[in-house]
Scaffold this motif. Structure first.
Motif, mmCIF file in Angstrom:
data_model
loop_
_atom_site.group_PDB
_atom_site.id
_atom_site.type_symbol
_atom_site.label_atom_id
_atom_site.label_comp_id
_atom_site.label_asym_id
_atom_site.label_seq_id
_atom_site.Cartn_x
_atom_site.Cartn_y
_atom_site.Cartn_z
ATOM 1 N N LEU A 269 11.975 -2.814 6.319
ATOM 2 C CA LEU A 269 11.612 -4.221 6.446
ATOM 3 C C LEU A 269 10.276 -4.392 7.164
ATOM 4 C CD1 LEU A 269 15.100 -5.694 7.434
ATOM 5 C CD2 LEU A 269 13.950 -5.900 5.221
ATOM 6 N N ALA A 270 9.986 -3.487 8.096
ATOM 7 C CA ALA A 270 8.727 -3.588 8.834
ATOM 8 C C ALA A 270 7.524 -3.206 7.986
ATOM 9 C CB ALA A 270 8.789 -2.690 10.076
ATOM 10 N N VAL A 271 7.740 -2.403 6.933
ATOM 11 C CA VAL A 271 6.633 -1.970 6.079
ATOM 12 C C VAL A 271 6.189 -3.084 5.133
ATOM 13 C CG1 VAL A 271 6.074 -0.399 4.165
ATOM 14 C CG2 VAL A 271 7.157 0.478 6.224
ATOM 15 N N ILE A 272 7.076 -4.039 4.866
ATOM 16 C CA ILE A 272 6.802 -5.062 3.852
ATOM 17 C C ILE A 272 5.505 -5.830 4.113
ATOM 18 C CG2 ILE A 272 7.653 -7.232 2.880
ATOM 19 C CD1 ILE A 272 10.470 -6.118 3.093
ATOM 20 N N PRO A 273 5.251 -6.342 5.329
ATOM 21 C CA PRO A 273 4.000 -7.100 5.531
ATOM 22 C C PRO A 273 2.751 -6.281 5.275
ATOM 23 C CG PRO A 273 5.536 -7.493 7.326
ATOM 24 C CD PRO A 273 6.099 -6.370 6.536
ATOM 25 N N ILE A 274 2.763 -5.009 5.650
ATOM 26 C CA ILE A 274 1.601 -4.165 5.426
ATOM 27 C C ILE A 274 1.341 -4.002 3.933
ATOM 28 C CG2 ILE A 274 0.598 -1.905 5.851
ATOM 29 C CD1 ILE A 274 0.925 -3.544 8.346
ATOM 30 N N LEU A 275 2.393 -3.788 3.167
ATOM 31 C CA LEU A 275 2.233 -3.629 1.720
ATOM 32 C C LEU A 275 1.740 -4.927 1.082
ATOM 33 C CD1 LEU A 275 5.444 -1.561 0.844
ATOM 34 C CD2 LEU A 275 3.114 -0.731 1.206
ATOM 35 N N ILE A 276 2.282 -6.062 1.524
ATOM 36 C CA ILE A 276 1.848 -7.350 0.973
ATOM 37 C C ILE A 276 0.371 -7.594 1.295
ATOM 38 C CG2 ILE A 276 2.146 -9.845 1.140
ATOM 39 C CD1 ILE A 276 5.107 -9.393 1.566
ATOM 40 N N LEU A 277 -0.025 -7.293 2.516
ATOM 41 C CA LEU A 277 -1.420 -7.478 2.898
ATOM 42 C C LEU A 277 -2.339 -6.620 2.052
ATOM 43 C CD1 LEU A 277 -3.395 -8.731 5.090
ATOM 44 C CD2 LEU A 277 -3.218 -6.510 6.212
ATOM 45 N N TYR A 278 -1.941 -5.376 1.821
ATOM 46 C CA TYR A 278 -2.799 -4.496 1.025
ATOM 47 C C TYR A 278 -2.886 -4.991 -0.418
ATOM 48 C CZ TYR A 278 -4.743 -0.418 -1.226
ATOM 49 O OH TYR A 278 -5.540 0.412 -1.965
ATOM 50 N N VAL A 279 -1.771 -5.452 -0.985
ATOM 51 C CA VAL A 279 -1.801 -5.957 -2.362
ATOM 52 C C VAL A 279 -2.727 -7.168 -2.468
ATOM 53 C CG1 VAL A 279 -0.410 -7.057 -4.154
ATOM 54 C CG2 VAL A 279 0.472 -5.055 -2.956
ATOM 55 N N ILE A 280 -2.704 -8.038 -1.459
ATOM 56 C CA ILE A 280 -3.521 -9.248 -1.501
ATOM 57 C C ILE A 280 -4.997 -8.924 -1.325
ATOM 58 C CG2 ILE A 280 -4.007 -11.428 -0.319
ATOM 59 C CD1 ILE A 280 -1.037 -11.621 0.340
ATOM 60 N N PHE A 281 -5.307 -8.036 -0.379
ATOM 61 C CA PHE A 281 -6.701 -7.786 -0.010
ATOM 62 C C PHE A 281 -7.238 -6.463 -0.531
ATOM 63 C CE2 PHE A 281 -5.216 -10.599 3.474
ATOM 64 C CZ PHE A 281 -6.116 -11.629 3.284
ATOM 65 N N SER A 282 -6.521 -5.795 -1.425
ATOM 66 C CA SER A 282 -6.956 -4.464 -1.862
ATOM 67 C C SER A 282 -8.325 -4.510 -2.550
ATOM 68 C CB SER A 282 -5.910 -3.851 -2.797
ATOM 69 O OG SER A 282 -5.720 -4.687 -3.934
ATOM 70 N N ARG A 283 -8.528 -5.493 -3.420
ATOM 71 C CA ARG A 283 -9.807 -5.572 -4.121
ATOM 72 C C ARG A 283 -10.951 -5.861 -3.153
ATOM 73 N NH1 ARG A 283 -10.072 -9.162 -9.465
ATOM 74 N NH2 ARG A 283 -8.568 -7.538 -9.999
ATOM 75 N N GLN A 284 -10.727 -6.813 -2.238
ATOM 76 C CA GLN A 284 -11.760 -7.119 -1.256
ATOM 77 C C GLN A 284 -11.989 -5.941 -0.315
ATOM 78 O OE1 GLN A 284 -13.595 -9.823 -1.192
ATOM 79 N NE2 GLN A 284 -12.553 -10.949 -2.798
ATOM 80 N N LEU A 285 -10.918 -5.211 0.020
ATOM 81 C CA LEU A 285 -11.056 -4.051 0.900
ATOM 82 C C LEU A 285 -11.902 -2.968 0.252
ATOM 83 C CD1 LEU A 285 -10.272 -2.347 3.372
ATOM 84 C CD2 LEU A 285 -8.204 -1.658 2.127
ATOM 85 N N ILE A 286 -11.642 -2.680 -1.020
ATOM 86 C CA ILE A 286 -12.416 -1.652 -1.717
ATOM 87 C C ILE A 286 -13.873 -2.080 -1.854
ATOM 88 C CG2 ILE A 286 -12.675 -0.443 -3.918
ATOM 89 C CD1 ILE A 286 -9.629 -0.601 -4.208
ATOM 90 N N ARG A 287 -14.099 -3.365 -2.143
ATOM 91 C CA ARG A 287 -15.480 -3.862 -2.222
ATOM 92 C C ARG A 287 -16.187 -3.731 -0.888
ATOM 93 N NH1 ARG A 287 -15.730 -9.761 -4.453
ATOM 94 N NH2 ARG A 287 -17.878 -9.409 -3.770
#
Length: 295
Positions: A269-287
């Motif tokens: 359950l604690a991993v869920i927010p991290i995964l959601i954040l990465y899915v949302i910001f993955s494109r911006q993070l890679i850029r």
């Protein structure tokens, strides 16, 4: 003649074919290395998720096996959600992490804007001072931080954690955001000033939208340490009302007996927010990462 065009047609084709082969082999090797690293990085998360929905006996019999109809069990999630204050701990972690994240991005962008846009005495010295925060671990000042929090009467409050994590993440945020702000064309800012736009509007309406990749990068790199931290919640906010997820998981780990079903369920359950954040910001993070590498 050394150029390929001056060679006979057959030799030119051979040389070109060898060049393409080396390029393809290089790309294949890069993908193999990246895929291997991805498997190594994701393996612990997958192991936690798989074993969180298995019975205790199945976890110890074969932890690498997928759950079967016989071994499938949600007893860990039932214990965590019904017999503990896990949702309170989850909410505390969410408030602390998001609160510190907003302050880090806001103050980091403002400081980066000031250091990169305005020239004043001590500009470089201040930038160097902030950079020292990246090299010096904040935990070295735990005793002083604890004394300061006690004197401010903030012990056992989420505000204390927010302030500490903000101070911890600001040096990296200032360094990253200031470098991106320097890449924004000066003519764009000067044109806005000529149109009578104030400095605050330039910052919030022009600068911030243009550095979204850098903001996503800062968000990811500052959220994970704050969400996973155990040190400061244990020292500054150990009460049951202010416990975070990481500290709350420790109640399932005893000196002689450990409830592994509850531990794995709470970690899932604690991993869920991290995964959601990465899915949302993955494109911006890679850029943001690739832009920083190119610049």
């Amino acid at each position: 003649m050394n150029s390929i065009s001056s060679l006979p047609a057959e030799q030119s084709a051979t040389v070109a074919g060898r060049g393409r082969l080396r390029t393809n082999l290089g790309r294949i090797w890069v993908h193999v290395v990246l895929c291997t690293y991805a498997v190594i990085a994701l393996f612990p998360i997958a192991l936690i998720l798989i074993n969180s929905i298995k019975s205790r006996d199945a976890i110890f019999d074969n932890p690498l096996a997928f759950p079967t109809p016989e071994s499938f069990s949600l007893i860990g999630f039932e214990k965590v959600l019904h017999n503990t204050n896990f949702m309170l701990y989850f909410g505390n972690s969410l408030v602390v992490t998001l609160g510190s994240l907003v302050l880090i991005v806001l103050f980091g962008a403002m400081a980066g804007w000031a250091l990169s846009e305005y020239k004043f005495r001590g500009n470089r010295l201040m930038a160097l001072y902030l950079a020292l925060g990246i090299m010096i671990p904040i935990r070295l000042g735990t005793v002083s931080i604890l004394q300061l929090v006690v004197s401010l009467n903030l012990i056992n409050t989420r505000s204390a954690l927010i302030l500490v994590y903000t101070a911890q993440g600001l040096p990296l945020a200032v360094m990253i955001l200031s470098e991106f702000i320097r890449q924004i064309p000066k003519e764009l800012k000067d044109a806005a000033r000529c149109d009578g736009v104030g400095e605050f509007k330039i910052f919030f309406q022009i600068i911030l939208p243009l550095i979204r990749p850098a903001i996503a990068t800062v968000a990811v790199f500052t959220m994970i340490p704050a969400w996973n931290d155990l040190w400061f919640p244990l020292i500054l906010a150990p009460s049951d009302e202010t416990k975070t997820v990481t500290l709350g998981v420790q109640q399932f780990i005893g000196q002689y007996v450990t409830d592994w079903n509850s531990v794995l369920a709470s970690l899932s359950l604690a991993v869920i927010p991290i995964l959601i954040l990465y899915v949302i910001f993955s494109r911006q993070l890679i850029r943001g990462l690739t832009s920083g590498a190119v610049k």
